[in-house]
Scaffold this motif. Structure first.
Motif, mmCIF file in Angstrom:
data_model
loop_
_atom_site.group_PDB
_atom_site.id
_atom_site.type_symbol
_atom_site.label_atom_id
_atom_site.label_comp_id
_atom_site.label_asym_id
_atom_site.label_seq_id
_atom_site.Cartn_x
_atom_site.Cartn_y
_atom_site.Cartn_z
ATOM 1 N N ARG A 12 0.825 -1.204 0.000
ATOM 2 C CA ARG A 12 0.000 0.000 0.000
ATOM 3 C C ARG A 12 0.864 1.261 0.000
ATOM 4 O O ARG A 12 0.569 2.233 -0.694
ATOM 5 C CB ARG A 12 -0.937 -0.001 1.218
ATOM 6 C CG ARG A 12 -2.071 -1.001 1.079
ATOM 7 C CD ARG A 12 -2.969 -1.010 2.303
ATOM 8 N NE ARG A 12 -4.122 -1.875 2.052
ATOM 9 C CZ ARG A 12 -5.251 -1.473 1.493
ATOM 10 N NH1 ARG A 12 -5.386 -0.212 1.132
ATOM 11 N NH2 ARG A 12 -6.249 -2.318 1.289
ATOM 12 N N LEU A 13 1.920 1.256 0.780
ATOM 13 C CA LEU A 13 2.845 2.390 0.808
ATOM 14 C C LEU A 13 3.434 2.626 -0.571
ATOM 15 O O LEU A 13 3.505 3.765 -1.046
ATOM 16 C CB LEU A 13 3.957 2.128 1.826
ATOM 17 C CG LEU A 13 5.012 3.223 1.956
ATOM 18 C CD1 LEU A 13 4.411 4.469 2.587
ATOM 19 C CD2 LEU A 13 6.202 2.721 2.791
ATOM 20 N N ARG A 14 3.851 1.552 -1.212
ATOM 21 C CA ARG A 14 4.442 1.662 -2.547
ATOM 22 C C ARG A 14 3.423 2.189 -3.555
ATOM 23 O O ARG A 14 3.730 3.057 -4.373
ATOM 24 C CB ARG A 14 4.965 0.297 -2.996
ATOM 25 C CG ARG A 14 5.767 0.338 -4.282
ATOM 26 C CD ARG A 14 6.262 -1.039 -4.640
ATOM 27 N NE ARG A 14 5.190 -1.870 -5.166
ATOM 28 C CZ ARG A 14 5.313 -3.166 -5.458
ATOM 29 N NH1 ARG A 14 6.459 -3.780 -5.229
ATOM 30 N NH2 ARG A 14 4.300 -3.843 -5.957
ATOM 31 N N SER A 15 2.204 1.678 -3.476
ATOM 32 C CA SER A 15 1.175 2.086 -4.431
ATOM 33 C C SER A 15 0.803 3.556 -4.275
ATOM 34 O O SER A 15 0.620 4.268 -5.260
ATOM 35 C CB SER A 15 -0.079 1.222 -4.253
ATOM 36 O OG SER A 15 0.197 -0.137 -4.503
ATOM 37 N N LEU A 16 0.678 4.020 -3.043
ATOM 38 C CA LEU A 16 0.196 5.370 -2.788
ATOM 39 C C LEU A 16 1.279 6.430 -2.948
ATOM 40 O O LEU A 16 1.004 7.543 -3.402
ATOM 41 C CB LEU A 16 -0.400 5.457 -1.376
ATOM 42 C CG LEU A 16 -1.735 4.735 -1.172
ATOM 43 C CD1 LEU A 16 -2.104 4.711 0.298
ATOM 44 C CD2 LEU A 16 -2.830 5.419 -1.984
ATOM 45 N N TYR A 17 2.519 6.117 -2.562
ATOM 46 C CA TYR A 17 3.547 7.152 -2.464
ATOM 47 C C TYR A 17 4.762 6.939 -3.359
ATOM 48 O O TYR A 17 5.545 7.867 -3.551
ATOM 49 C CB TYR A 17 4.011 7.286 -1.007
ATOM 50 C CG TYR A 17 2.914 7.679 -0.074
ATOM 51 C CD1 TYR A 17 2.335 8.945 -0.144
ATOM 52 C CD2 TYR A 17 2.426 6.782 0.869
ATOM 53 C CE1 TYR A 17 1.309 9.313 0.708
ATOM 54 C CE2 TYR A 17 1.403 7.136 1.732
ATOM 55 C CZ TYR A 17 0.839 8.402 1.653
ATOM 56 O OH TYR A 17 -0.193 8.759 2.490
ATOM 57 N N LEU A 18 4.914 5.741 -3.911
ATOM 58 C CA LEU A 18 6.118 5.453 -4.696
ATOM 59 C C LEU A 18 5.789 4.875 -6.070
ATOM 60 O O LEU A 18 6.589 4.133 -6.654
ATOM 61 C CB LEU A 18 7.037 4.489 -3.927
ATOM 62 C CG LEU A 18 7.645 5.057 -2.643
ATOM 63 C CD1 LEU A 18 8.458 3.988 -1.920
ATOM 64 C CD2 LEU A 18 8.502 6.281 -2.920
ATOM 65 N N THR A 19 4.616 5.200 -6.583
ATOM 66 C CA THR A 19 4.245 4.850 -7.953
ATOM 67 C C THR A 19 3.553 6.062 -8.569
ATOM 68 O O THR A 19 2.776 6.751 -7.907
ATOM 69 C CB THR A 19 3.297 3.641 -7.984
ATOM 70 O OG1 THR A 19 3.913 2.544 -7.323
ATOM 71 C CG2 THR A 19 2.997 3.231 -9.433
ATOM 72 N N GLY A 20 3.861 6.322 -9.833
ATOM 73 C CA GLY A 20 3.362 7.537 -10.459
ATOM 74 C C GLY A 20 4.090 8.742 -9.885
ATOM 75 O O GLY A 20 5.288 8.693 -9.612
ATOM 76 N N GLU A 21 3.346 9.851 -9.692
ATOM 77 C CA GLU A 21 3.946 11.044 -9.101
ATOM 78 C C GLU A 21 4.125 10.830 -7.612
ATOM 79 O O GLU A 21 3.155 10.651 -6.876
ATOM 80 C CB GLU A 21 3.073 12.278 -9.357
ATOM 81 C CG GLU A 21 3.021 12.721 -10.815
ATOM 82 C CD GLU A 21 2.000 11.979 -11.651
ATOM 83 O OE1 GLU A 21 1.278 11.102 -11.087
ATOM 84 O OE2 GLU A 21 1.895 12.262 -12.849
ATOM 85 N N THR A 22 5.356 10.856 -7.142
ATOM 86 C CA THR A 22 5.636 10.504 -5.753
ATOM 87 C C THR A 22 5.608 11.720 -4.847
ATOM 88 O O THR A 22 5.539 12.866 -5.278
ATOM 89 C CB THR A 22 7.016 9.843 -5.603
ATOM 90 O OG1 THR A 22 8.039 10.849 -5.694
ATOM 91 C CG2 THR A 22 7.245 8.777 -6.657
ATOM 92 N N THR A 23 5.726 11.431 -3.566
ATOM 93 C CA THR A 23 5.946 12.478 -2.585
ATOM 94 C C THR A 23 7.358 13.045 -2.755
ATOM 95 O O THR A 23 8.133 12.600 -3.596
ATOM 96 C CB THR A 23 5.748 11.907 -1.166
ATOM 97 O OG1 THR A 23 5.786 12.976 -0.224
ATOM 98 C CG2 THR A 23 6.827 10.888 -0.827
#
Length: 289
Positions: A12-23
């Motif tokens: 979930r962390l990878r999907s939300l924050y480290l895929t596509g436009e990241t934090t």
């Protein structure tokens, strides 16, 4: 990328924050600096597929996300990660805005900061980027061509957009207008054979002719002899930079964009086309267009 039913906390962390436009991520090597990424889903889903990296360097206004987002579609369709660094104003407490443009500011070597970001971004996704691409516009164009001189062996292609001042491959002037004392400043010379292997693109708006911000008066802290020698405006200076590179055997693709002033958004389509042609192996003949 949205989390899937059944994903654990790591996924979930990878999907939300480290895929596509990241934090935004602090650079471990020097947390005064940070970067944001665009990571295509294929980086995680197809780990054996080749992944390229494009570094997109901001100008003086530090519009970091703009420089990432401009290439997100390119990254998605060309299996390419985008890294947009942030070099803040005044990292040494003095409100200096131009340090990164000239590679050296006090104890800071901005080329080494960027190489650390590239290494850390690769570690984040389990990749290693031995060669990558760099784009910069305005202040980022300053950075890009000077980074090219320092690390041509690490570069596949660069695109230099409308820098206000340029470092000519001219051994009659000292750094930064020229390269006479380059080895004294950086501890090594320029590898011209490696430089000739890099695909070099330049872009500038045809209406980018104002000179008030880029003319160095003799009482300017950045003034040294030769500071204004490359020409009056950004078109003149980029043209002169191209000439000195071509004299050294470097192929240069040069786009003068009609109807555009000093605006990164006006040159983005030309830059994207260049990098697409690089990755697809279909570059047209170099030269001015």
């Amino acid at each position: 990328m949205l989390p899937r039913v059944g994903d654990g906390p790591k996924e979930r962390l990878r999907s939300l924050y480290l895929t596509g436009e990241t934090t935004i991520i602090a650079c471990k090597a020097d947390p005064r600096f940070c970067y944001t990424l665009y990571i295509p889903e294929s980086a995680w889903d197809e780990p054996d597929q080749e992944l390229d990296l494009l570094v997109s360097v901001h100008g003086t206004m530090r519009l970091q996300s703009l420089y990432r987002d401009a290439f997100s579609g390119f990254g998605r369709f060309n299996n390419c990660m985008i890294l947009a660094p942030l070099f803040p104003v005044g990292v040494r407490g003095d409100m200096e805005a131009g340090g990164y443009k000239y590679m050296v500011e006090g104890e800071i070597r901005y080329d080494e900061v960027l190489l650390a970001m590239v290494r850390e971004a690769g570690d984040l996704i389990g990749r290693s980027f031995e060669k990558f691409m760099v784009f910069g516009f305005s202040g980022g164009g300053h950075f890009t061509h000077r980074f090219l001189y320092l690390h041509p062996d690490r570069l596949k292609a660069v695109s230099i957009g409308a820098p206000g001042s340029v470092t000519l491959l001219d051994e009659t002037m000292d750094w930064w207008p020229g390269i006479r004392n380059f080895s004294e400043v950086f501890g090594r010379g320029i590898d011209f054979e490696a430089l000739k292997q890099v695909k070099v693109h330049m872009s500038v708006g045809a209406l980018d002719t104002e000179d008030w911000e880029i003319t160095f008066p003799e009482d300017s802290p950045k003034y040294i002899p030769g500071a204004n020698s490359a020409g009056k405006n950004r078109n003149d200076r980029l043209h002169r930079l191209r000439e000195t590179m071509e004299t050294r055997g470097v192929d240069v693709w040069h786009d003068t964009v009609p109807g555009v002033a000093h605006d990164a958004r006006g040159v983005f389509p030309y830059v994207e086309r260049f990098f697409t042609d690089v990755l697809k192996g279909r570059l047209p003949a170099p030269g001015a267009r």
